[in-house]
Design an enzyme around this catalytic site. Structure first.
Site, short mmCIF file in Angstrom:
data_model
loop_
_atom_site.label_atom_id
_atom_site.label_comp_id
_atom_site.label_asym_id
_atom_site.label_seq_id
_atom_site.Cartn_x
_atom_site.Cartn_y
_atom_site.Cartn_z
N TYR A 30 0.82 -1.21 0.00
CA TYR A 30 0.00 0.00 0.00
C TYR A 30 0.86 1.27 0.00
O TYR A 30 1.85 1.36 0.73
CB TYR A 30 -0.91 0.03 1.23
CG TYR A 30 -1.86 -1.14 1.33
CD1 TYR A 30 -2.99 -1.20 0.53
CD2 TYR A 30 -1.62 -2.19 2.21
CE1 TYR A 30 -3.86 -2.27 0.60
CE2 TYR A 30 -2.49 -3.26 2.30
CZ TYR A 30 -3.61 -3.30 1.49
OH TYR A 30 -4.46 -4.35 1.57
N GLU A 155 -13.95 -8.76 4.69
CA GLU A 155 -13.45 -8.25 5.96
C GLU A 155 -14.43 -8.37 7.12
O GLU A 155 -14.20 -7.78 8.18
CB GLU A 155 -13.06 -6.77 5.79
CG GLU A 155 -12.06 -6.53 4.68
CD GLU A 155 -11.54 -5.11 4.63
OE1 GLU A 155 -10.88 -4.69 5.61
OE2 GLU A 155 -11.80 -4.41 3.63
N ASP A 191 -10.00 -5.86 10.25
CA ASP A 191 -11.42 -5.54 10.33
C ASP A 191 -12.25 -6.77 10.68
O ASP A 191 -13.26 -6.67 11.38
CB ASP A 191 -11.90 -4.93 9.01
CG ASP A 191 -11.47 -3.49 8.87
OD1 ASP A 191 -12.11 -2.61 9.48
OD2 ASP A 191 -10.48 -3.22 8.17
N HIS A 258 4.96 -2.49 4.73
CA HIS A 258 6.24 -1.79 4.75
C HIS A 258 7.14 -2.40 3.67
O HIS A 258 7.13 -3.62 3.47
CB HIS A 258 6.91 -1.93 6.13
CG HIS A 258 8.07 -1.00 6.31
ND1 HIS A 258 9.35 -1.35 5.92
CD2 HIS A 258 8.16 0.25 6.84
CE1 HIS A 258 10.18 -0.35 6.20
NE2 HIS A 258 9.48 0.63 6.75
N ASP A 305 -7.42 -32.75 -14.74
CA ASP A 305 -8.64 -32.02 -15.05
C ASP A 305 -8.30 -30.53 -15.22
O ASP A 305 -7.16 -30.11 -15.11
CB ASP A 305 -9.69 -32.21 -13.95
CG ASP A 305 -9.17 -31.82 -12.56
OD1 ASP A 305 -8.07 -31.23 -12.47
OD2 ASP A 305 -9.87 -32.11 -11.57
#
Length: 324
Positions: A30, A155, A191, A258, A305
């Site tokens: 992020y 969440e 969350d 991070h 498969d």
């Protein structure tokens, strides 16, 4: 390198129309859109998926600034020379009441991200609202005539229990209305724990059932499953252990908060040598079998498969993408 002919043949057998564009998401990192210095560093970031963040990583008082900076970044960033495999944009959730403002702001950018990322999807009804907002502010052509993917977050307890219906509805929305194709699902552990009243811990036993149910649902719909954040950024040994555990359970990647976590996670979510060899040999066996015009076949004593062949295909594409 997998030849186009073999690839096309396997894709047809596996029933995958868009598999050639498989996007690795071993680490999902992020970048708060309110932090211009971090946005400027995106071209050098090595995480598979770099996410411009408008949700939890941005303070409420900084939302307007973050939206404006995100829109500029979408047009300014050099998509073809980014170090990451994917540039995503995470907006706010339907329940926050902030989603439409996000969409209005970022729709002003000429470019779309590689993926729109929607947190806290609790029901199929949420998806209807999401689709309607995108359709109103982007227009039908921009949301249907695009390679932009969709990534959603599960969440809450309600969402986890209703997950098969949510995933099915999202995939059907792509088939029937041409909305962004769902490509991956992310488990939001913080969350989720808050929702059920659980206490977060480094060993993660409080989310054991949820994570296992989550990854099972993802794989039932042939979707990438992105694991929870490891909250102690200094404990890289613990991060490594949880990454290995996640990969062994079937997760395809992990959220990181991070940059120091990226290399640890991405190394552990690269398939082991023996798994890569299995995939390569399976694809080769299928190619030889197909050239003889035969139908179903066995490989190492196991009937092959579509899901197994798709697994092999994804492993090969992952290795090819990240090693190029």
């Amino acid at each position: 390198m997998l030849s186009k002919t073999i690839y096309r043949s396997i894709s047809q057998f596996a029933g995958v129309r868009d598999a050639a564009k498989y996007i690795p998401r071993r680490a999902l990192l992020y970048v708060p859109a309110s932090n211009q210095k971090m946005l400027d560093k995106i071209p050098m970031m090595q995480a598979d998926s770099v996410v411009i963040e408008l949700e939890d990583g941005v303070a409420l008082t900084a939302k307007a600034e973050a939206r404006a900076q995100a829109a500029v970044a979408l047009d300014k960033l050099p998509y073809h020379t980014l170090s990451c495999q994917e540039l995503g944009l995470r907006v706010n959730s339907v329940s926050s009441g902030l989603l439409e403002d996000d969409i209005i702001a970022v729709s002003k950018a000429e470019k779309l991200p590689h993926a729109f990322m929607i947190p806290k999807v609790d029901s199929p009804e949420d998806l209807v609202q999401i689709y309607n907002m995108f359709r109103e502010h982007y227009g039908d052509d921009r949301i249907t005539n695009t390679n932009t993917r969709l990534v959603i977050w599960i969440e809450s307890a309600r969402a986890l229990l209703d997950m098969p219906r949510i995933l099915s509805s999202t995939l059907n929305l792509h088939k029937q209305a041409g909305f962004f194709k769902l490509d991956a699902v992310v488990f939001g552990s913080d969350d989720f724990c808050a929702d059920i009243g659980a206490t977060r811990s480094s060993h993660g036993t409080e989310t054991l059932f949820a994570r296992q149910k989550f990854v099972t649902c993802c794989k039932a719909f042939q979707l990438q499953a992105i694991d929870s954040v490891y909250i102690d950024i200094k404990d890289l040994d613990g991060l490594k252990r949880q990454s290995i555990e996640g990969r062994q359970w079937g997760f395809t990647g992990k959220q990181v908060i991070h940059p120091s976590q990226v290399s640890v996670v991405q190394e552990q979510f690269l398939p082991p040598k023996e798994r890569i060899e299995w995939a390569q040999e399976l694809v080769h066996a299928y190619s030889e079998h197909e050239s003889l015009g035969k139908g179903a076949f066995q490989f190492r004593g196991q009937m092959i498969d579509r899901p197994l062949l798709l697994q092999a295909l994804n492993i090969i594409q992952l290795v090819e993408r990240v090693q190029n």
